[in-house]
Enzyme design. Structure first.
Site, short mmCIF file in Angstrom:
data_model
loop_
_atom_site.label_atom_id
_atom_site.label_comp_id
_atom_site.label_asym_id
_atom_site.label_seq_id
_atom_site.Cartn_x
_atom_site.Cartn_y
_atom_site.Cartn_z
N GLU A 254 0.89 -1.18 0.00
CA GLU A 254 0.00 0.00 0.00
C GLU A 254 0.92 1.22 0.00
OE1 GLU A 254 -2.77 -0.58 3.25
OE2 GLU A 254 -3.77 -2.18 2.17
N CYS A 288 -2.38 9.05 3.26
CA CYS A 288 -2.06 8.65 1.88
C CYS A 288 -3.23 8.92 0.95
CB CYS A 288 -1.70 7.18 1.86
SG CYS A 288 -3.02 6.15 2.51
N1 LIG Z 1 -1.41 3.29 0.31
C1 LIG Z 1 -1.62 3.33 1.60
O1 LIG Z 1 -2.50 2.68 2.13
C2 LIG Z 1 -0.74 4.17 2.48
C3 LIG Z 1 -1.13 4.39 3.79
C4 LIG Z 1 -0.33 5.18 4.62
C5 LIG Z 1 0.84 5.73 4.14
N2 LIG Z 1 1.19 5.51 2.86
C6 LIG Z 1 2.42 6.12 2.33
O2 LIG Z 1 3.46 6.06 3.30
C7 LIG Z 1 4.35 7.15 3.13
C8 LIG Z 1 4.63 7.79 4.46
O3 LIG Z 1 5.13 6.85 5.35
P1 LIG Z 1 6.70 6.68 5.64
O4 LIG Z 1 7.41 7.95 5.37
O5 LIG Z 1 6.81 6.04 6.97
O6 LIG Z 1 7.13 5.65 4.51
P2 LIG Z 1 8.53 4.94 4.35
O7 LIG Z 1 8.45 4.14 3.12
O8 LIG Z 1 9.64 5.90 4.52
O9 LIG Z 1 8.63 3.99 5.62
C9 LIG Z 1 7.65 3.02 5.90
C10 LIG Z 1 8.29 1.90 6.69
O10 LIG Z 1 9.24 1.25 5.87
C11 LIG Z 1 10.48 1.14 6.55
N3 LIG Z 1 11.54 1.13 5.56
C12 LIG Z 1 12.12 2.19 4.95
N4 LIG Z 1 13.09 1.76 4.09
C13 LIG Z 1 13.09 0.41 4.15
C14 LIG Z 1 13.86 -0.61 3.52
N5 LIG Z 1 14.82 -0.32 2.65
N6 LIG Z 1 13.60 -1.90 3.82
C15 LIG Z 1 12.63 -2.22 4.70
N7 LIG Z 1 11.89 -1.30 5.36
C16 LIG Z 1 12.10 0.01 5.08
C17 LIG Z 1 10.48 2.34 7.48
O11 LIG Z 1 11.41 2.16 8.53
C18 LIG Z 1 9.03 2.35 7.94
O12 LIG Z 1 8.82 1.40 8.97
C19 LIG Z 1 3.67 8.05 2.14
O13 LIG Z 1 4.24 7.86 0.87
C20 LIG Z 1 2.23 7.56 2.12
O14 LIG Z 1 1.52 7.81 0.96
C21 LIG Z 1 0.44 4.74 2.02
O1 LIG Z 2 -2.73 7.08 5.23
C1 LIG Z 2 -3.39 6.18 4.76
C2 LIG Z 2 -4.58 5.68 5.32
C3 LIG Z 2 -4.89 4.39 5.14
C4 LIG Z 2 -6.06 3.86 5.73
C5 LIG Z 2 -6.30 2.54 5.81
O2 LIG Z 2 -5.43 1.62 5.45
C6 LIG Z 2 -7.53 2.04 6.36
O3 LIG Z 2 -8.42 2.82 6.67
O4 LIG Z 2 -7.64 0.82 6.47
#
Ligand SMILES: NC(=O)c1ccc[n+]([C@@H]2O[C@H](COP(=O)([O-])OP(=O)(O)OC[C@H]3O[C@@H](n4cnc5c(N)ncnc54)[C@H](O)[C@@H]3O)[C@@H](O)[C@H]2O)c1
Ligand SMILES: O=C/C=C/C=C(\O)C(=O)O
Length: 486
Positions: A254, A288
């Site tokens: 996600e 997100c």
């Molecule tokens: N699509 C969705 O449902 C959804 C929901 C919430 C957040 N997001 C996305 O998440 C992002 C924000 O969150 P973030 O900054 O924590 O994301 P991120 O990708 O920087 O980190 C997410 C997790 O991945 C880990 N991580 C980072 N590099 C890694 C690697 N090389 N190997 C394994 N693990 C690693 C981090 O330590 C953290 O626990 C935004 O891009 C947002 O859109 C998506």
């Molecule tokens: O920032 C992203 C929010 C995601 C929300 C969910 O994954 C959820 O509502 O289950």
């Protein structure tokens, strides 16, 4: 000062290396706790504990026993609601009024909903003829996938982690969770709840640390993890996908979004303003699913911009305990640097700054926090990085459109495809436009209205696979077909 340890095989343990990192309160920049950083040894211990637990009491429980325990986990979160609330808000800085209604209740619901779902989901059966005339019967059964690696982000820490752990455990798997280094506390606290609920040791494990060259990478490189479920940035998703390829492990991703809100002149403008306010500014824009691109049909463009500006300027910025606060800080000063770089870029690219664009004055100790102003721009070109990159801050760019086709083309113009919000009172248009938007989740006259039985995930570069409802069960189980010759 409190230190946050790993939770491995039912015990809280520190790192052998003694390496600790700071957990910082983004509302004032002060250190809340010290967190143990896992090395390969701790990650291996967690994975081995998870592997062993699959063959222990957890693997032998009946579905009723397992799901009853998961209900107790949900009850345990609710019984310690205020502790979870305080911890989540300290780590993230988000308003308690928000986390009280969304983050913590969903943390509990994610266990109950999937516990109930696994008990009621049917599988398939096919009768077939055979040359000798006796026939055969095929039926499918679900089995747990095994050890699931859960890697979660910082924006909705408990909600997004349990959104994966809930169904993973309901399906009989065991997990090793690597929460975001920014927000480790509620994931750690959940270990106590698991223990009290009777979850056997080794079923729920937590390792803390960073991503690359730290706990996250060590987990994805570990050969005994059977599948990975990840929420985070698209770039990180690529790295995890690559790591999972070794050993042909399954993934559910996600990822990021740069979601479009489409506001048609035939909308209910009050609802569109209220919904766009939430989709642009809730959780300080760190959702997100948020709409950082808002497209408004030209006849109502000026009125929409004026009204959104007024509403954004009425947002009250404040710390979690301020019951009037509707917006907290960003998650960290580092993330603020990124967001502010886009605020600057917008100006450099010739935007009209309708409101915000800077850092608010905060009193006393709050001055050290990661505060930013809610910001609205107009006038940017479609190819400005401010309009094409996910900023993940409290901001949006508003642009006029003239036809439905143009609005759809604009919405579909980026490589992301997570979510979209359509505002119109014309039901035919709503269906027509929803059908053409390239995104996994479409809201009409609403935003972030969540039914946990529905498929959730992104198309294009916003993800791989869907979770939610039976789609979670698809990922967290292996289907096995049994063919019986009669
Ligand atoms: N699509 C969705 O449902 C959804 C929901 C919430 C957040 N997001 C996305 O998440 C992002 C924000 O969150 P973030 O900054 O924590 O994301 P991120 O990708 O920087 O980190 C997410 C997790 O991945 C880990 N991580 C980072 N590099 C890694 C690697 N090389 N190997 C394994 N693990 C690693 C981090 O330590 C953290 O626990 C935004 O891009 C947002 O859109 C998506
Ligand atoms: O920032 C992203 C929010 C995601 C929300 C969910 O994954 C959820 O509502 O289950």
């Amino acid at each position: 000062m409190k230190d946050i340890k790993h939770y491995i095989n039912g015990q809280y343990v520190g790192s052998a290396s003694g390496k600790l990192f700071d957990n910082i309160n983004p509302a004032n920049g002060q250190v809340i706790s010290k967190v143990h950083e896992a090395g390969r040894d701790e990650v291996d211990a967690a994975v081995q504990a998870a592997k062993a637990a699959l063959r222990g009491p957890w693997g032998k429980m009946t579905l009723d026993q397992r799901t009853a325990i998961l209900h107790k986990v949900a009850d345990g979160i609710n019984a310690r609601f205020d502790e979870f609330l305080d911890a989540e808000c300290l780590d993230t800085g988000k308003p308690k009024s928000l986390a009280r209604h969304i983050d913590i209740p969903r943390g509990a619901a994610n266990f109950k909903v999937f516990a109930d779902m696994v008990k009621n989901v049917p599988t398939e059966a096919f009768e077939m003829p055979t040359p000798d005339g006796t026939g055969a019967l095929n039926y499918a059964v679900r089995r747990p996938k095994g050890v699931i690696g859960v890697i979660s982000p910082w924006n909705l820490p408990l909600l997004l982690m349990t959104w994966k752990v809930g169904p993973a455990l309901a399906c009989g798997n065991t997990v090793v969770v690597k929460p975001s280094e920014e927000t480790p506390t509620t994931t750690a606290l959940l270990g106590e709840v698991m223990k009290d609920a009777g979850v056997p040791d080794g079923v729920y494990n937590v390792v803390h640390g960073f991503g690359g060259d730290s706990a996250g990478a060590f987990l994805t490189e570990h050969p005994d993890v059977d599948g990975f479920t990840f929420t985070g940035e698209t770039g990180t998703g690529e790295v995890i996908m690559k790591a999972a390829a070794r050993g042909i492990r399954d993934i559910s991703l996600e990822l990021g979004g740069k979601n479009a809100g489409l506001v048609f002149a035939d909308c209910d403008l009050d609802k569109a303003i209220e919904g766009t306010m939430r989709s642009a500014f809730a959780n300080c824009g760190q959702v997100c699913l948020g709409t950082e691109r808002v497209y408004v049909e030209r006849p109502i463009f000026d009125e929409f911009v004026t009204r959104l500006k007024v509403a954004a300027e009425e947002l009250r910025i404040g710390p979690p305990d301020d019951s009037d606060a509707s917006m907290g800080p960003l998650v960290s000063l580092k993330h603020r640097e990124k967001v502010l770089s886009y605020y600057q870029k917008a100006v450099d690219d010739g935007a009209t700054v309708v409101t915000g664009g800077g850092v608010p004055d905060m009193p006393g100790s709050l001055a050290g926090g990661a505060w930013v102003q809610p910001t609205i721009w107009t006038g940017l070109a479609d190819d400005s990085a401010v309009v094409t990159d996910e900023i993940f801050g409290p901001c949006c760019h508003i642009r006029p459109f003239d036809t439905e086709e143009e609005a759809i083309d604009l919405a579909n113009s980026l490589p992301y495809g997570l979510a979209s919000a359509i505002w119109t009172e014309n039901v035919t248009r709503a269906h027509r436009v929803a059908g053409q938007i390239e995104a996994g989740i479409i809201w009409v006259n609403s935003w972030f209205l969540r039914d946990l039985r529905t498929p959730f995930g992104g198309s294009k570069q916003s993800g791989v696979g869907r979770e939610g409802g039976v789609h979670s069960l698809e990922f967290y189980t292996e289907m096995k077909n049994v063919c019986i010759k009669l």
